[in-house]
Scaffold this motif. Structure first.
Motif, PDB file in Angstrom:
ATOM      1  N   GLU A  96       0.801  -1.237   0.000  1.00 55.26           N
ATOM      2  CA  GLU A  96       0.000   0.000   0.000  1.00 55.26           C
ATOM      3  C   GLU A  96       0.826   1.276   0.000  1.00 55.26           C
ATOM      4  O   GLU A  96       0.274   2.368  -0.148  1.00 55.26           O
ATOM      5  N   GLY A  97       2.111   1.139   0.225  1.00 58.48           N
ATOM      6  CA  GLY A  97       2.962   2.327   0.305  1.00 58.48           C
ATOM      7  C   GLY A  97       4.194   1.941   1.087  1.00 58.48           C
ATOM      8  O   GLY A  97       4.594   0.775   1.089  1.00 58.48           O
TER       9      GLY A  97
ATOM     10  N   MET B 139       5.645   0.952   4.367  1.00 60.67           N
ATOM     11  CA  MET B 139       4.950   0.336   5.487  1.00 60.67           C
ATOM     12  C   MET B 139       5.724   0.528   6.795  1.00 60.67           C
ATOM     13  O   MET B 139       6.946   0.650   6.802  1.00 60.67           O
TER      14      MET B 139
ATOM     15  N   ALA C   1       0.452   1.505   5.936  1.00 55.92           N
ATOM     16  CA  ALA C   1       1.220   2.410   5.097  1.00 55.92           C
ATOM     17  C   ALA C   1       1.311   3.771   5.770  1.00 55.92           C
ATOM     18  O   ALA C   1       0.328   4.266   6.332  1.00 55.92           O
TER      19      ALA C   1
ATOM     20  N   GLY D 212      -1.431   5.937  -1.008  1.00 49.83           N
ATOM     21  CA  GLY D 212      -0.039   5.551  -0.818  1.00 49.83           C
ATOM     22  C   GLY D 212       0.700   6.494   0.115  1.00 49.83           C
ATOM     23  O   GLY D 212       0.078   7.245   0.877  1.00 49.83           O
ATOM     24  N   THR D 213       2.026   6.457   0.029  1.00 48.95           N
ATOM     25  CA  THR D 213       2.870   7.264   0.914  1.00 48.95           C
ATOM     26  C   THR D 213       3.499   8.398   0.129  1.00 48.95           C
ATOM     27  O   THR D 213       4.144   8.169  -0.890  1.00 48.95           O
TER      28      THR D 213
END
Lengths: 408, 408
Positions: free
Chosen positions: B181-182, B184, B196, B242-243
């Protein structure tokens, strides 16, 4: 700097032994005081550049659509990989080498992807690395447009790369290395007595290539000859001089003109052919029917060959793999064709046969003596074609080779 | 023209399903009115660009010696092949696409083969094809010198290509797509509650990357941040944002600065470590012995980590695969080391921990509560490292993640 260009097919690179033999040819050229420039084809890319390539399989597994521009870019990796392998082989034998892509070697082409033509060669990078003492290996079959797009040259592409580099570098010669002794009078797998021709003309090469012989690509010969760079087809495995390609009817640099009196250059064959016979009636009606037959085949995109127009019927051939389609097209147009699949076309090729009487008589005699049925027979100024059953093909090639004393 | 750069790793291209998901992200960007420019890595090239590559195996089967220049040329084919596959996927979904090599995309580098640095980007060809309506796919990880030699960028190379193109095209953003998800808080395969991070700073990324976390490459972040191009790490499989990578300690374009108060960013681990304890005596003699030990290891080319110098002995770690060699070197120098193989280093990383009291106390408490033996413990301004036995590693990662409430 005295350059020589050596071209190796992908088959010369498939195992360590073969690579070493190829590398030895290159190193020998260097040790004779020449600057070797090496051109390589992709491994597993034979006559048809798209047939056996694993790179193409990789993509076509999932997708049918790939633009020509991207296809060429993908294909170009094949020659890069085999070039890298050649560099590795030379390095491991103690000879510093570099690989140049077609683009880096300055092979500038038009943008007709998959069958680009070389417009010019700018070999500065080749010269620079050669001057620094490197053996320069060039990825064949590829070039680059003025806009920087990667192209491939199509059939015979690596031969063409070699010839064009030979011209640009004003090379001493361009040697096309192969697994036979040169350009042969017939396929040595069929005819034991087949021998390499010492000299061959451009015309003869064109005719042989057209009739299915595996020779150097005519385009490559054309390029080398225009600037008078000698081009030879030679064996990777022996030291024999191979076949020198020269201009038509002229002695090349003191070589006696052995081509002037040669009636037949070689015997070639193409198998996988189906013969069709279609009844069309006579007179004006017959002519109309002829047109109908050929128009129907043309519309269906079926390529035909070996066409004989006779009073009551027409004869022609197609490739075996479109025979069924051909039957359907003819039936849909209202004809009931006779068909013989599994035929082969055997050709006697020779620019010297023009105006020489008795050539066809000799051919017919040689074949009938062996009980070979001639299904069809055509001729032009430079070639006699005979259609026979596939099972008679080898016998026919051997008989014609013997008839014209090509092994002597 | 509003460009967005989307980067996909080789793992996003291995099967038709994954490719379609990646292609959908690209098409969505196009349909939002952006000009997507796609950067791809080679299939099967993960962290270490030389580890899993079939191209390299092809050559190294026969030859050990390959010059760096040719190695880079060979490697560059890997990204060309995956780029071609991406183009084929986009075309089959009805979106015209082109592939540009790094050279064609104008990625100009120095000539440090295998770890070249980007000097500048000349993206005229990218812009031209984008203006003509094509989705432009760029082969990551590669560039070209001013002299026309092909180079590769080394670790994280495709991320760097994406960031550099983002800057050159003045892109709206650079999105690095991945299978999580990004970035983590911990490896989600170990810690179920791992989540994330919404925002992360450059410093934090550098520390996480150094401690074994798979995040975007710091060099890529550096390039994007210098010109203020937002860079995000996102999932190919979901629509989550996301990040976002931002500058240290500053709010980015109105985002609340959630990083300012964050003590710990994430928990990482590296396994396959061996701990050594070597007795050296005390006083001046002990200092001499210390020098002898470390000089012997340095001369043997053994890289050591996690060094503790204590009155009677020294502690350090090496990778498991050089443990035996380390024993030999020490024995040859006259020492009898104690060794524990099969250890793991678990790290709590956070730029915010500097000056915050009690972090180590929290860590020790969390681990001892789970009966995890701490073999060694070091700390810096931004990281606390704990050496544990391999079998305690997962438990330790989970315990630390919970202790610092990273899943909330």
């Amino acid at each position: 700097m005295k350059f020589v260009v050596l071209k190796f097919g992908g088959t010369s690179l498939v195992d360590v032994d073969l690579r070493e033999k190829a590398a030895n040819k290159i190193i020998a050229a260097k040790e004779e005081g020449h600057m070797p420039v090496v051109v390589v084809s992709a491994i597993g890319r034979k006559g048809d550049p798209y047939a056996t390539d694993t790179l193409i399989n990789l993509v076509s597994q999932s997708y049918r659509e790939l633009p020509n521009r991207e296809m060429d870019l993908l294909m170009s990796c094949g020659e890069i990989i085999s070039g890298i392998i050649m560099v590795a082989a030379l390095q491991s034998m103690g000879h510093p080498a570099v690989l140049l892509t077609g683009a880096q070697a300055g092979i500038i082409t038009d943008n007709k992807y998959s069958e680009a033509r070389i417009l010019k060669v700018q070999p500065q990078k080749v010269t620079k690395f050669a001057q620094e003492g490197y053996i320069v290996v060039v990825a064949g079959f590829q070039g680059v447009t003025e806009d920087g797009d990667i192209t491939t040259l199509g059939r015979g592409g690596s031969d063409t790369t070699a010839a064009a580099l030979g011209v640009a570098l004003n090379a001493v010669c361009v040697d096309i290395y192969t697994d036979v002794e040169g350009i042969m009078t017939a396929d040595p797998r069929i005819v034991k007595e087949a021998k390499a021709l010492d000299v061959i003309t451009y015309d003869e090469i064109c005719h042989l290539a057209h009739e299915g012989a595996k020779v150097v690509h005519p385009r490559a010969v054309e390029i080398a000859m225009q600037k008078g760079i000698p081009l030879r087809v030679r064996s990777t495995f022996t030291d024999s001089p191979g076949t020198l390609v020269t201009t038509s009817g002229e002695a090349y640099k003191g070589t006696i003109d052995i081509t002037r009196d040669r009636i037949i250059t070689g015997i070639t064959y193409i198998s996988g052919i189906a013969q069709f016979k279609v009844g069309i009636g006579t007179g004006i009606e017959g002519l109309k029917q002829q047109r109908r037959v050929f128009r129907a085949l043309a519309l269906a995109g079926i390529s035909i060959d070996f066409i004989n127009l006779l009073p009551e019927f027409v004869l022609f051939t197609v490739l075996d793999n479109v025979a069924d389609k051909t039957v359907k097209v003819l039936e849909n147009t209202g004809y009931v064709p006779e068909m013989i699949t599994g035929c082969a076309k055997v050709s006697a090729v020779g620019a010297g046969m023009s105006g020489v009487p008795g050539v066809i008589a000799d051919i017919v005699e040689a074949l009938t003596k062996e009980d070979i049925q001639i299904l069809q027979c055509n001729d032009s100024h430079t070639t006699v074609w005979v259609l026979v059953r596939r099972e008679d093909m080898e016998k026919a090639v051997i008989a014609l080779h013997r008839q014209f004393k090509l092994g002597q």
